[in-house]
Motif scaffolding. Structure first.
Motif, short mmCIF file in Angstrom:
data_model
loop_
_atom_site.label_atom_id
_atom_site.label_comp_id
_atom_site.label_asym_id
_atom_site.label_seq_id
_atom_site.Cartn_x
_atom_site.Cartn_y
_atom_site.Cartn_z
N ALA A 114 0.83 -1.35 0.19
CA ALA A 114 0.11 0.08 -0.05
C ALA A 114 0.89 1.31 -0.03
O ALA A 114 0.37 2.40 -0.40
CB ALA A 114 -0.95 0.08 1.23
N TRP A 152 0.96 2.44 -3.62
CA TRP A 152 -0.10 2.51 -4.38
C TRP A 152 -0.68 3.72 -4.97
O TRP A 152 -0.92 4.04 -6.16
CB TRP A 152 -1.27 1.66 -3.63
CG TRP A 152 -1.28 0.12 -3.43
CD1 TRP A 152 -0.09 -0.33 -3.98
CD2 TRP A 152 -2.08 -0.36 -2.70
NE1 TRP A 152 -0.24 -1.76 -3.29
CE2 TRP A 152 -1.36 -1.63 -2.72
CE3 TRP A 152 -3.00 -0.36 -2.02
CZ2 TRP A 152 -2.09 -2.93 -2.51
CZ3 TRP A 152 -3.67 -1.38 -1.50
CH2 TRP A 152 -3.09 -2.58 -1.49
N ALA A 211 -0.43 -0.85 -11.44
CA ALA A 211 -1.39 -1.54 -10.49
C ALA A 211 -1.87 -2.62 -11.05
O ALA A 211 -1.87 -3.88 -10.34
CB ALA A 211 -2.48 -0.53 -10.17
N LEU A 233 -3.40 -5.39 -8.61
CA LEU A 233 -4.25 -4.55 -7.66
C LEU A 233 -5.39 -4.01 -8.49
O LEU A 233 -6.01 -3.33 -7.91
CB LEU A 233 -3.59 -3.41 -7.11
CG LEU A 233 -2.15 -4.02 -6.49
CD1 LEU A 233 -1.30 -2.80 -5.92
CD2 LEU A 233 -2.60 -4.61 -5.23
N ARG A 272 -7.24 -0.35 -5.19
CA ARG A 272 -6.50 0.55 -4.21
C ARG A 272 -7.27 1.73 -3.58
O ARG A 272 -7.97 2.28 -4.40
CB ARG A 272 -5.34 1.17 -4.87
CG ARG A 272 -4.46 0.44 -5.41
CD ARG A 272 -3.20 1.04 -6.52
NE ARG A 272 -4.06 1.45 -7.48
CZ ARG A 272 -3.49 2.47 -8.42
NH1 ARG A 272 -2.33 2.88 -8.16
NH2 ARG A 272 -4.13 3.09 -9.33
#
Length: 95
Positions: free
Chosen positions: A28, A31, A39, A44, A53
């Protein structure tokens, strides 16, 4: 799941209740700075293209693991809607 830099990953139990399934550590922190394609490469984003995210400190998004999948590499996560689409129809009544 004690670090602010970990991503909590969820699953559905046999009753269709969202329960913590573990955490992916250390993702994180960077991100918000990653581009969309980065991502996606890191797993993600959901196959439906939903970004998993958080976009703001108060943004709560649940990332679900693929049924039967682990938290290894490559990371494969689903948004809550796509996870429910894969849920057993018997558990859909308990939503």
């Amino acid at each position: 799941m004690d670090s602010e830099f970990d991503l909590a990953v969820w699953d559905l139990d046999s009753d269709g209740v969202a329960v913590p399934a573990g955490a992916v550590q250390g993702y994180a922190a960077d991100w918000p700075h990653w581009l969309g394609w980065q991502a996606t490469e890191m797993g993600l984003t959901c196959p439906c293209r939903s970004d998993l995210r958080p976009q703001a400190p108060d943004d709560f998004r649940r990332a679900f693991r693929v049924p039967g999948g682990g938290l290894g590499w490559p990371l494969r996560l689903l948004c809550e809607g796509c996870r429910w689409d894969l849920a057993d129809p018997a558990s859909a009544d308990s939503r």
